[in-house]
Design a protein around this motif. Structure first.
Motif, PDB file in Angstrom:
ATOM      1  N   ARG A 136     -10.329 -13.893   2.601  1.00  0.00           N
ATOM      2  CA  ARG A 136      -8.833 -14.497   2.182  1.00  0.00           C
ATOM      3  C   ARG A 136      -9.453 -13.122   0.969  1.00  0.00           C
ATOM      4  N   LYS A 137     -10.138 -13.166  -0.136  1.00  0.00           N
ATOM      5  CA  LYS A 137     -10.553 -12.299  -1.616  1.00  0.00           C
ATOM      6  C   LYS A 137     -10.829 -11.225  -0.920  1.00  0.00           C
ATOM      7  N   VAL A 138     -11.669 -10.938   0.278  1.00  0.00           N
ATOM      8  CA  VAL A 138     -11.934  -9.238   0.385  1.00  0.00           C
ATOM      9  C   VAL A 138     -10.354  -8.662   1.134  1.00  0.00           C
ATOM     10  N   ALA A 139      -9.710  -9.687   1.701  1.00  0.00           N
ATOM     11  CA  ALA A 139      -8.249  -9.120   2.178  1.00  0.00           C
ATOM     12  C   ALA A 139      -7.013  -8.884   1.026  1.00  0.00           C
ATOM     13  N   GLU A 140      -7.062 -10.107  -0.207  1.00  0.00           N
ATOM     14  CA  GLU A 140      -6.559  -9.716  -1.087  1.00  0.00           C
ATOM     15  C   GLU A 140      -7.274  -8.361  -2.041  1.00  0.00           C
ATOM     16  N   SER A 141      -8.274  -8.163  -2.026  1.00  0.00           N
ATOM     17  CA  SER A 141      -9.299  -6.736  -3.094  1.00  0.00           C
ATOM     18  C   SER A 141      -8.180  -5.834  -2.188  1.00  0.00           C
ATOM     19  N   ILE A 142      -8.688  -5.657  -0.757  1.00  0.00           N
ATOM     20  CA  ILE A 142      -7.613  -4.610   0.025  1.00  0.00           C
ATOM     21  C   ILE A 142      -6.414  -4.202  -0.531  1.00  0.00           C
ATOM     22  N   ALA A 143      -5.598  -4.990  -0.266  1.00  0.00           N
ATOM     23  CA  ALA A 143      -4.169  -5.418  -0.255  1.00  0.00           C
ATOM     24  C   ALA A 143      -4.037  -4.784  -1.660  1.00  0.00           C
ATOM     25  N   ALA A 144      -4.682  -5.176  -2.425  1.00  0.00           N
ATOM     26  CA  ALA A 144      -4.292  -5.069  -4.135  1.00  0.00           C
ATOM     27  C   ALA A 144      -4.687  -3.411  -4.427  1.00  0.00           C
ATOM     28  N   GLN A 145      -6.274  -2.429  -3.779  1.00  0.00           N
ATOM     29  CA  GLN A 145      -6.386  -1.335  -4.333  1.00  0.00           C
ATOM     30  C   GLN A 145      -5.246  -0.444  -3.484  1.00  0.00           C
ATOM     31  N   GLN A 146      -4.837  -0.804  -2.392  1.00  0.00           N
ATOM     32  CA  GLN A 146      -3.709  -0.072  -1.560  1.00  0.00           C
ATOM     33  C   GLN A 146      -2.221  -0.254  -1.883  1.00  0.00           C
ATOM     34  N   LEU A 147      -1.982  -1.124  -3.006  1.00  0.00           N
ATOM     35  CA  LEU A 147      -0.915  -0.737  -3.714  1.00  0.00           C
ATOM     36  C   LEU A 147      -1.253  -0.464  -4.578  1.00  0.00           C
ATOM     37  N   ASP A 148      -2.367  -0.215  -5.566  1.00  0.00           N
ATOM     38  CA  ASP A 148      -2.375   0.434  -6.848  1.00  0.00           C
ATOM     39  C   ASP A 148      -3.122   1.421  -6.526  1.00  0.00           C
ATOM     40  N   ALA A 149      -3.040   2.124  -5.893  1.00  0.00           N
ATOM     41  CA  ALA A 149      -2.627   3.008  -4.205  1.00  0.00           C
ATOM     42  C   ALA A 149      -0.980   4.082  -4.111  1.00  0.00           C
ATOM     43  N   TYR A 150      -0.784   3.367  -4.124  1.00  0.00           N
ATOM     44  CA  TYR A 150       1.080   3.411  -3.761  1.00  0.00           C
ATOM     45  C   TYR A 150       1.757   3.862  -5.214  1.00  0.00           C
ATOM     46  N   LYS A 151       1.438   3.221  -5.729  1.00  0.00           N
ATOM     47  CA  LYS A 151       2.002   2.770  -7.156  1.00  0.00           C
ATOM     48  C   LYS A 151       1.425   3.671  -8.084  1.00  0.00           C
ATOM     49  N   GLY A 152       0.403   4.445  -7.692  1.00  0.00           N
ATOM     50  CA  GLY A 152       0.061   5.915  -8.214  1.00  0.00           C
ATOM     51  C   GLY A 152       0.682   6.785  -7.974  1.00  0.00           C
ATOM     52  N   ARG A 153       0.887   6.923  -6.003  1.00  0.00           N
ATOM     53  CA  ARG A 153       1.982   8.152  -5.499  1.00  0.00           C
ATOM     54  C   ARG A 153       3.198   7.809  -6.216  1.00  0.00           C
ATOM     55  N   LEU A 154       3.831   6.432  -6.805  1.00  0.00           N
ATOM     56  CA  LEU A 154       5.452   7.006  -6.749  1.00  0.00           C
ATOM     57  C   LEU A 154       5.244   7.586  -8.180  1.00  0.00           C
ATOM     58  N   ARG A 155       4.168   7.020  -9.150  1.00  0.00           N
ATOM     59  CA  ARG A 155       4.502   7.931 -10.306  1.00  0.00           C
ATOM     60  C   ARG A 155       4.275   8.872 -10.852  1.00  0.00           C
ATOM     61  N   GLU A 156       3.435   9.792  -9.536  1.00  0.00           N
ATOM     62  CA  GLU A 156       3.408  10.652  -9.278  1.00  0.00           C
ATOM     63  C   GLU A 156       4.457  11.123  -8.938  1.00  0.00           C
ATOM     64  N   GLU A 157       5.043  11.133  -8.513  1.00  0.00           N
ATOM     65  CA  GLU A 157       6.375  11.133  -7.239  1.00  0.00           C
ATOM     66  C   GLU A 157       7.018  11.975  -7.761  1.00  0.00           C
ATOM     67  N   GLU A 158       7.665  10.691  -9.056  1.00  0.00           N
ATOM     68  CA  GLU A 158       8.616  10.226 -10.640  1.00  0.00           C
ATOM     69  C   GLU A 158       8.568  11.590 -11.575  1.00  0.00           C
ATOM     70  N   ARG A 159       7.141  11.740 -11.079  1.00  0.00           N
ATOM     71  CA  ARG A 159       6.530  12.591 -12.775  1.00  0.00           C
ATOM     72  C   ARG A 159       6.796  14.715 -12.479  1.00  0.00           C
ATOM     73  N   ARG A 160       6.323  14.248 -10.789  1.00  0.00           N
ATOM     74  CA  ARG A 160       7.050  15.411 -10.623  1.00  0.00           C
ATOM     75  C   ARG A 160       8.625  16.105 -10.523  1.00  0.00           C
ATOM     76  N   ALA A 161       9.264  14.993 -10.182  1.00  0.00           N
ATOM     77  CA  ALA A 161      10.984  14.885  -9.742  1.00  0.00           C
ATOM     78  C   ALA A 161      11.264  14.977 -11.552  1.00  0.00           C
ATOM     79  N   SER A 162      10.709  14.351 -12.347  1.00  0.00           N
ATOM     80  CA  SER A 162      10.910  14.775 -13.730  1.00  0.00           C
ATOM     81  C   SER A 162      10.514  16.260 -14.864  1.00  0.00           C
ATOM     82  N   LEU A 163      10.155  16.648 -14.049  1.00  0.00           N
ATOM     83  CA  LEU A 163       9.328  18.055 -14.277  1.00  0.00           C
ATOM     84  C   LEU A 163      10.240  18.638 -13.965  1.00  0.00           C
ATOM     85  N   ALA A 164      10.596  18.338 -12.702  1.00  0.00           N
ATOM     86  CA  ALA A 164      11.566  19.578 -11.733  1.00  0.00           C
ATOM     87  C   ALA A 164      12.505  19.502 -12.550  1.00  0.00           C
TER      88      ALA A 164
END
Length: 94
Positions: A52-80
């Motif tokens: 369970r700990k490994v699964a939660e760790s992997i899920a947290a990493q993937q969620l962080d990566a997703y949120k990072g991509r989402l922030r980057e897309e929002e930043r690019r849209a704002s700059l455009a």
């Protein structure tokens, strides 16, 4: 899945027409290779277990990566949008 069953049934019919014998192991190997071609991924030879700990760790990493991509897309849209506004303002001044 339905595609695998359909492919197996077609293969079985062709073997029957040619009067070729096939054992269950051969059928499994054929189905596994078909799935590999469709998915392009390896099949597990076992049920696969993860703590369970490994699964939660992997899920947290993937969620962080997703949120990072989402922030980057929002930043690019704002700059455009900002760039478009600046260009529009420059045209009005001209």
């Amino acid at each position: 899945s339905n595609r695998v069953r359909t492919a197996c049934n077609r293969s079985r019919i062709l073997r029957l027409v040619r009067r070729c014998d096939m054992r269950m192991y051969s059928m499994r190997v054929m189905a596994d290779s078909y799935i590999l071609v469709i998915n392009g991924r390896e099949l597990l030879e076992h049920a696969g277990q993860i703590s369970r700990k490994v699964a939660e760790s992997i899920a947290a990493q993937q969620l962080d990566a997703y949120k990072g991509r989402l922030r980057e897309e929002e930043r690019r849209a704002s700059l455009a949008e900002l760039e478009a506004d600046l260009q529009a303002a420059a045209k009005k001044q001209s």
